[in-house]
Design a protein around this motif. Sequence first.
Motif, mmCIF file in Angstrom:
data_model
loop_
_atom_site.group_PDB
_atom_site.id
_atom_site.type_symbol
_atom_site.label_atom_id
_atom_site.label_comp_id
_atom_site.label_asym_id
_atom_site.label_seq_id
_atom_site.Cartn_x
_atom_site.Cartn_y
_atom_site.Cartn_z
ATOM 1 N N GLU A 1 40.619 26.720 109.888
ATOM 2 C CA GLU A 1 41.519 27.727 110.469
ATOM 3 C C GLU A 1 41.315 29.085 109.813
ATOM 4 O O GLU A 1 41.293 30.113 110.489
ATOM 5 C CB GLU A 1 42.967 27.272 110.335
ATOM 6 C CG GLU A 1 43.314 26.130 111.274
ATOM 7 C CD GLU A 1 44.706 25.572 111.042
ATOM 8 O OE1 GLU A 1 45.422 26.043 110.134
ATOM 9 O OE2 GLU A 1 45.076 24.645 111.782
ATOM 10 N N LYS A 2 41.165 29.098 108.495
ATOM 11 C CA LYS A 2 40.922 30.351 107.775
ATOM 12 C C LYS A 2 39.602 30.973 108.229
ATOM 13 O O LYS A 2 39.520 32.190 108.455
ATOM 14 C CB LYS A 2 40.905 30.084 106.266
ATOM 15 C CG LYS A 2 40.619 31.288 105.416
ATOM 16 C CD LYS A 2 41.740 32.288 105.471
ATOM 17 C CE LYS A 2 41.450 33.438 104.518
ATOM 18 N NZ LYS A 2 42.378 34.534 104.686
ATOM 19 N N HIS A 3 38.581 30.146 108.389
ATOM 20 C CA HIS A 3 37.286 30.659 108.847
ATOM 21 C C HIS A 3 37.405 31.253 110.244
ATOM 22 O O HIS A 3 36.845 32.314 110.528
ATOM 23 C CB HIS A 3 36.235 29.541 108.822
ATOM 24 C CG HIS A 3 34.878 30.013 109.182
ATOM 25 N ND1 HIS A 3 34.285 29.709 110.383
ATOM 26 C CD2 HIS A 3 33.987 30.795 108.517
ATOM 27 C CE1 HIS A 3 33.093 30.275 110.433
ATOM 28 N NE2 HIS A 3 32.891 30.932 109.318
ATOM 29 N N LEU A 4 38.143 30.591 111.116
ATOM 30 C CA LEU A 4 38.340 31.107 112.471
ATOM 31 C C LEU A 4 39.070 32.452 112.445
ATOM 32 O O LEU A 4 38.690 33.387 113.149
ATOM 33 C CB LEU A 4 39.111 30.097 113.320
ATOM 34 C CG LEU A 4 39.381 30.496 114.769
ATOM 35 C CD1 LEU A 4 38.071 30.745 115.514
ATOM 36 C CD2 LEU A 4 40.188 29.426 115.470
ATOM 37 N N LEU B 1 32.768 27.272 116.604
ATOM 38 C CA LEU B 1 34.010 28.013 116.792
ATOM 39 C C LEU B 1 33.910 29.119 117.837
ATOM 40 O O LEU B 1 34.892 29.416 118.499
ATOM 41 C CB LEU B 1 34.461 28.627 115.463
ATOM 42 C CG LEU B 1 34.847 27.631 114.381
ATOM 43 C CD1 LEU B 1 35.125 28.361 113.073
ATOM 44 C CD2 LEU B 1 36.059 26.815 114.787
ATOM 45 N N LEU B 2 32.745 29.719 117.971
ATOM 46 C CA LEU B 2 32.621 30.862 118.875
ATOM 47 C C LEU B 2 33.000 30.568 120.321
ATOM 48 O O LEU B 2 33.647 31.396 120.936
ATOM 49 C CB LEU B 2 31.226 31.472 118.800
ATOM 50 C CG LEU B 2 31.011 32.387 117.611
ATOM 51 C CD1 LEU B 2 29.569 32.869 117.576
ATOM 52 C CD2 LEU B 2 31.953 33.567 117.623
ATOM 53 N N PRO B 3 32.651 29.430 120.886
ATOM 54 C CA PRO B 3 33.094 29.202 122.259
ATOM 55 C C PRO B 3 34.616 29.196 122.398
ATOM 56 O O PRO B 3 35.138 29.520 123.445
ATOM 57 C CB PRO B 3 32.527 27.814 122.589
ATOM 58 C CG PRO B 3 31.400 27.632 121.657
ATOM 59 C CD PRO B 3 31.769 28.391 120.416
ATOM 60 N N LEU C 1 36.655 35.045 111.301
ATOM 61 C CA LEU C 1 35.671 35.290 112.347
ATOM 62 C C LEU C 1 36.248 36.207 113.425
ATOM 63 O O LEU C 1 35.588 37.139 113.879
ATOM 64 C CB LEU C 1 35.222 33.960 112.954
ATOM 65 C CG LEU C 1 34.032 33.967 113.890
ATOM 66 C CD1 LEU C 1 32.803 34.535 113.210
ATOM 67 C CD2 LEU C 1 33.743 32.552 114.369
ATOM 68 N N ILE C 2 37.472 35.963 113.807
ATOM 69 C CA ILE C 2 38.127 36.820 114.802
ATOM 70 C C ILE C 2 38.291 38.231 114.256
ATOM 71 O O ILE C 2 38.058 39.214 114.968
ATOM 72 C CB ILE C 2 39.477 36.213 115.229
ATOM 73 C CG1 ILE C 2 39.228 34.963 116.072
ATOM 74 C CG2 ILE C 2 40.314 37.223 116.012
ATOM 75 C CD1 ILE C 2 40.462 34.150 116.369
ATOM 76 N N LYS C 3 38.683 38.357 112.989
ATOM 77 C CA LYS C 3 38.800 39.686 112.370
ATOM 78 C C LYS C 3 37.456 40.411 112.417
ATOM 79 O O LYS C 3 37.404 41.605 112.704
ATOM 80 C CB LYS C 3 39.250 39.561 110.913
ATOM 81 C CG LYS C 3 40.702 39.255 110.727
ATOM 82 C CD LYS C 3 40.998 39.161 109.234
ATOM 83 C CE LYS C 3 42.384 38.625 108.971
ATOM 84 N NZ LYS C 3 42.622 38.455 107.509
ATOM 85 N N GLU C 4 36.387 39.679 112.130
ATOM 86 C CA GLU C 4 35.052 40.269 112.140
ATOM 87 C C GLU C 4 34.680 40.755 113.541
ATOM 88 O O GLU C 4 34.163 41.854 113.711
ATOM 89 C CB GLU C 4 34.029 39.243 111.653
ATOM 90 C CG GLU C 4 32.616 39.771 111.596
ATOM 91 C CD GLU C 4 31.628 38.719 111.141
ATOM 92 O OE1 GLU C 4 30.686 38.439 111.916
ATOM 93 O OE2 GLU C 4 31.804 38.183 110.041
ATOM 94 N N TRP D 1 31.688 17.506 112.140
ATOM 95 C CA TRP D 1 31.987 18.828 112.675
ATOM 96 C C TRP D 1 31.210 19.238 113.927
ATOM 97 O O TRP D 1 31.647 20.126 114.656
ATOM 98 C CB TRP D 1 31.765 19.890 111.597
ATOM 99 C CG TRP D 1 30.385 19.893 111.014
ATOM 100 C CD1 TRP D 1 29.965 19.196 109.918
ATOM 101 C CD2 TRP D 1 29.251 20.615 111.484
ATOM 102 N NE1 TRP D 1 28.631 19.437 109.685
ATOM 103 C CE2 TRP D 1 28.167 20.310 110.622
ATOM 104 C CE3 TRP D 1 29.034 21.488 112.545
ATOM 105 C CZ2 TRP D 1 26.904 20.845 110.786
ATOM 106 C CZ3 TRP D 1 27.775 22.025 112.712
ATOM 107 C CH2 TRP D 1 26.721 21.708 111.842
ATOM 108 N N ASN D 2 30.085 18.627 114.209
ATOM 109 C CA ASN D 2 29.239 19.044 115.329
ATOM 110 C C ASN D 2 29.596 18.248 116.591
ATOM 111 O O ASN D 2 29.267 17.077 116.710
ATOM 112 C CB ASN D 2 27.767 18.847 114.966
ATOM 113 C CG ASN D 2 26.832 19.460 115.976
ATOM 114 O OD1 ASN D 2 27.224 19.766 117.094
ATOM 115 N ND2 ASN D 2 25.586 19.640 115.578
#
Length: 136
Positions: A57-60, A94-96, A63-66, A17-18
């Motif tokens: 995808e769910k985490h992304l 994911l943030l970038p 994260l966008i909702k947050e 993942w990194n």
Amino acid sequence: MKGAKIIMQIKKRPVIWNRSYPTHSNKQMVAAAWRAIKKVLKISVKKLKEEWKDMNEKHLQELIKEIKYKAKCGRKRDSKWANYKLMDFMKKELLPRTCTCQQKKRAIAKKRNNTKMVRRKEVTTTVRHREKEEYS
């Protein structure tokens, strides 16, 4: 519960993942990490990758909702997804790829303007078509 186990196994193997991990671009190393998880969890690599993709995808989405909620209301939104906190290690990855709320607002405004232009063209085309029928 299965999702949590998959997340914990993948978290232990940053080669998967990194993107800044030295051997992340080495396909053999990544494949070996997936096979190691397969042995531990006794799930096929294909199924593991599908589950990981879905959880990512769910985490992304969460994260966008947050981010949107924080920009709108000024406070943090607690996700109702059970694995959200387990996936915190992915935020830096994911943030970038997520854009700021200002960028989202511009994209939405641009989309609205394009929709208005399409509607105007449809109306204009319809009026011209009716005019041609009247003169025919």
